[in-house]
Design an enzyme around this catalytic site. Structure first.
Site, PDB file in Angstrom:
ATOM      1  N   LYS A   1      -3.186 -34.678 -14.621  1.00  0.00           N
ATOM      2  CA  LYS A   1      -2.136 -33.986 -15.370  1.00  0.00           C
ATOM      3  C   LYS A   1      -2.659 -32.806 -16.169  1.00  0.00           C
ATOM      4  O   LYS A   1      -1.889 -32.170 -16.899  1.00  0.00           O
ATOM      5  CB  LYS A   1      -1.406 -34.986 -16.270  1.00  0.00           C
ATOM      6  CG  LYS A   1      -0.702 -36.101 -15.512  1.00  0.00           C
ATOM      7  CD  LYS A   1       0.013 -37.043 -16.457  1.00  0.00           C
ATOM      8  CE  LYS A   1       0.618 -38.208 -15.711  1.00  0.00           C
ATOM      9  NZ  LYS A   1      -0.389 -39.150 -15.164  1.00  0.00           N
TER      10      LYS A   1
ATOM     11  N   LYS B   1       4.975 -38.811 -20.761  1.00  0.00           N
ATOM     12  CA  LYS B   1       4.036 -39.698 -20.074  1.00  0.00           C
ATOM     13  C   LYS B   1       2.623 -39.506 -20.603  1.00  0.00           C
ATOM     14  O   LYS B   1       2.268 -38.415 -21.074  1.00  0.00           O
ATOM     15  CB  LYS B   1       4.071 -39.447 -18.565  1.00  0.00           C
ATOM     16  CG  LYS B   1       3.963 -37.995 -18.131  1.00  0.00           C
ATOM     17  CD  LYS B   1       4.270 -37.868 -16.640  1.00  0.00           C
ATOM     18  CE  LYS B   1       4.338 -36.423 -16.190  1.00  0.00           C
ATOM     19  NZ  LYS B   1       4.669 -36.298 -14.747  1.00  0.00           N
TER      20      LYS B   1
ATOM     21  N   ARG C   1       4.780 -37.461  -2.023  1.00  0.00           N
ATOM     22  CA  ARG C   1       3.318 -37.518  -2.078  1.00  0.00           C
ATOM     23  C   ARG C   1       2.781 -36.825  -0.818  1.00  0.00           C
ATOM     24  O   ARG C   1       3.059 -37.244   0.296  1.00  0.00           O
ATOM     25  CB  ARG C   1       2.837 -38.963  -2.142  1.00  0.00           C
ATOM     26  CG  ARG C   1       1.347 -39.200  -1.825  1.00  0.00           C
ATOM     27  CD  ARG C   1       0.379 -38.384  -2.701  1.00  0.00           C
ATOM     28  NE  ARG C   1       0.532 -38.622  -4.110  1.00  0.00           N
ATOM     29  CZ  ARG C   1      -0.111 -39.564  -4.786  1.00  0.00           C
ATOM     30  NH1 ARG C   1      -0.949 -40.363  -4.159  1.00  0.00           N
ATOM     31  NH2 ARG C   1       0.070 -39.677  -6.086  1.00  0.00           N
TER      32      ARG C   1
ATOM     33  N   ARG D   1       8.841 -40.659  -1.741  1.00  0.00           N
ATOM     34  CA  ARG D   1       9.000 -41.896  -2.499  1.00  0.00           C
ATOM     35  C   ARG D   1      10.282 -41.802  -3.315  1.00  0.00           C
ATOM     36  O   ARG D   1      10.453 -40.867  -4.087  1.00  0.00           O
ATOM     37  CB  ARG D   1       7.785 -42.117  -3.401  1.00  0.00           C
ATOM     38  CG  ARG D   1       6.465 -42.137  -2.638  1.00  0.00           C
ATOM     39  CD  ARG D   1       5.275 -42.154  -3.568  1.00  0.00           C
ATOM     40  NE  ARG D   1       5.236 -40.970  -4.437  1.00  0.00           N
ATOM     41  CZ  ARG D   1       4.264 -40.724  -5.310  1.00  0.00           C
ATOM     42  NH1 ARG D   1       3.274 -41.561  -5.452  1.00  0.00           N
ATOM     43  NH2 ARG D   1       4.291 -39.627  -6.045  1.00  0.00           N
TER      44      ARG D   1
ATOM     45  N   ARG E   1      11.673 -43.610 -11.940  1.00  0.00           N
ATOM     46  CA  ARG E   1      10.308 -43.462 -11.440  1.00  0.00           C
ATOM     47  C   ARG E   1      10.265 -43.878  -9.975  1.00  0.00           C
ATOM     48  O   ARG E   1      10.816 -44.908  -9.604  1.00  0.00           O
ATOM     49  CB  ARG E   1       9.331 -44.317 -12.250  1.00  0.00           C
ATOM     50  CG  ARG E   1       9.260 -43.960 -13.713  1.00  0.00           C
ATOM     51  CD  ARG E   1       8.407 -44.963 -14.476  1.00  0.00           C
ATOM     52  NE  ARG E   1       8.959 -46.315 -14.415  1.00  0.00           N
ATOM     53  CZ  ARG E   1       8.334 -47.398 -14.887  1.00  0.00           C
ATOM     54  NH1 ARG E   1       7.135 -47.279 -15.441  1.00  0.00           N
ATOM     55  NH2 ARG E   1       8.899 -48.581 -14.800  1.00  0.00           N
TER      56      ARG E   1
ATOM     57  N   ASP F   1       1.866 -34.498  -6.006  1.00  0.00           N
ATOM     58  CA  ASP F   1       3.231 -34.980  -6.151  1.00  0.00           C
ATOM     59  C   ASP F   1       4.167 -33.799  -6.379  1.00  0.00           C
ATOM     60  O   ASP F   1       3.922 -32.970  -7.260  1.00  0.00           O
ATOM     61  CB  ASP F   1       3.336 -35.950  -7.328  1.00  0.00           C
ATOM     62  CG  ASP F   1       2.505 -37.211  -7.114  1.00  0.00           C
ATOM     63  OD1 ASP F   1       2.229 -37.530  -5.941  1.00  0.00           O
ATOM     64  OD2 ASP F   1       2.144 -37.859  -8.109  1.00  0.00           O
TER      65      ASP F   1
ATOM     66  N   GLU G   1       1.810 -33.357 -10.313  1.00  0.00           N
ATOM     67  CA  GLU G   1       0.474 -33.920 -10.477  1.00  0.00           C
ATOM     68  C   GLU G   1      -0.408 -33.544  -9.291  1.00  0.00           C
ATOM     69  O   GLU G   1       0.087 -33.354  -8.176  1.00  0.00           O
ATOM     70  CB  GLU G   1       0.511 -35.457 -10.602  1.00  0.00           C
ATOM     71  CG  GLU G   1       1.152 -35.957 -11.876  1.00  0.00           C
ATOM     72  CD  GLU G   1       0.963 -37.457 -12.071  1.00  0.00           C
ATOM     73  OE1 GLU G   1       0.049 -38.037 -11.439  1.00  0.00           O
ATOM     74  OE2 GLU G   1       1.718 -38.038 -12.856  1.00  0.00           O
TER      75      GLU G   1
ATOM     76  N   ASN H   1      -3.574 -35.497  -7.823  1.00  0.00           N
ATOM     77  CA  ASN H   1      -4.313 -36.744  -7.975  1.00  0.00           C
ATOM     78  C   ASN H   1      -5.658 -36.658  -7.270  1.00  0.00           C
ATOM     79  O   ASN H   1      -5.717 -36.523  -6.042  1.00  0.00           O
ATOM     80  CB  ASN H   1      -3.494 -37.902  -7.399  1.00  0.00           C
ATOM     81  CG  ASN H   1      -2.189 -38.107  -8.155  1.00  0.00           C
ATOM     82  OD1 ASN H   1      -2.159 -38.781  -9.174  1.00  0.00           O
ATOM     83  ND2 ASN H   1      -1.109 -37.496  -7.671  1.00  0.00           N
TER      84      ASN H   1
END
Length: 316
Positions: free
Chosen positions: A127, A162, A212, A226, A234, A274, A283, A285
């Site tokens: 993040k 978050k 994703r 997702r 979420r 994401d 994000e 990752n």
């Protein structure tokens, strides 16, 4: 090619054998005949210029509940001399223990390939690294200041708050446009986490899914969409979201085209990004990306094979 690999990951007993990306990589490695070891980051030992760990040889692995792996006896590995690659795959939290692991693994640079590169992982938490690409992000703030959050929420309406170093959708909260419970939530975050937290404008398009996208050495390997479960906003699979097949939008492909060269240059070989609503990057990752099991299931692809091929390419 004969490959010797050590996988730094969480205990094998507790993993989800049907969805864990590290286990998926292990299965592919064993299928190819690679020599594979499992160890815990807490077992790293540095002395006199050598980095060692106690590890188990992975003799077998299969998707059979209760009998999904077979270990050999404990051995001591010199991670600079005894293996060709280390996969740094333990889950966050991204805390001092995690950081110390990257500092130790950095010391075998030039001897053994570490995936993802520990220096880049340390300097690119999910993040924070994403802040380098504001042109693709929704309105975002990183802060601990309640007045700043109130001002942000007044300008953008509903927001999502978050933890800066959380994972798996944990402790992600939506605050509606009326701002109810905003003060209490900011107070809670300030007491639980020492670092700032992230605030973003809530994107209603998340109801359509949070995509994703996996990149392998800077190239798109595949994607899943997702979607949130019943009563949730979420979409993380770890908190009840579900996956569906998908393709990239032109905007998502643009994002990947911009990110790809930077990821490759940093040695971030296996990355999951994401994107919400087909356009908003939220994000990047790099610590322990997931999603390749579902991607391969929907697309009949071999993302795990692509990752091992990219590792071999890096080793040369």
């Amino acid at each position: 090619m004969t490959l010797r690999a050590a996988v730094q990951m969480d205990p094998m007993d507790a993993i989800n054998i049907n969805g864990d990306s590290s286990f998926h990589l292990i299965l592919k490695a064993l299928e190819r005949g690679y020599e594979l070891y499992h160890y815990d980051v807490r077992g790293l030992t540095w002395e006199a210029g050598r980095l060692t760990t106690k590890a188990h040889r992975i003799l077998d692995a299969k998707r059979e509940a209760g009998a999904h792996y077979e270990f050999g006896d404990f051995v001591t590995l010199d991670l600079g001399r005894d293996v060709d690659v280390v996969l740094m795959r333990q889950d966050p939290p991204f805390d001092l223990g995690y950081l110390t692991g990257t500092w130790l693994l950095e010391r075998i640079r030039g001897e053994t390939l570490v995936v993802n590169d520990p220096v880049s992982v340390r300097n690119a938490p999910e993040k924070v690294f994403v802040l380098d690409f504001p042109e693709f992000m929704p309105p975002t703030m990183v802060t601990r200041d309640l007045d700043a959050v109130k001002d942000f929420q007044a300008r953008y309406g509903a927001v999502v708050i978050k933890p800066l170093h959380g994972n798996g959708g944990k402790a992600v909260f939506r605050v509606d446009a009326d701002g109810s419970n905003l003060g209490a939530l900011v107070e809670l975050f300030g007491q639980v986490w020492p670092e700032p937290f992230m605030v973003q404008q809530f994107l209603p398009s998340v109801a359509k899914g949070d995509k994703r996208i996996v990149l392998v050495d800077g190239e798109v390997a595949g994607a899943i969409n997702r979607k949130p479960g019943e009563g949730e906003f979420r979409s993380n699979l770890a908190v009840g979201g579900y996956a569906e097949a998908t393709e990239l939008t032109p905007r998502e492909q643009e994002i990947c085209d911009v990110l790809g060269p930077e990821l490759r240059q940093r040695g971030l070989l296996f990355v999951g990004i994401d994107v919400i609503g087909g356009e908003w990057l939220t994000e990047i990752n790099v610590t322990s990306p997931t999603g390749i099991v579902a991607i391969d299931r929907f697309n009949n692809s071999d993302t795990a094979g692509m990752i091992w091929d990219a590792i071999i390419g890096r080793i040369g």
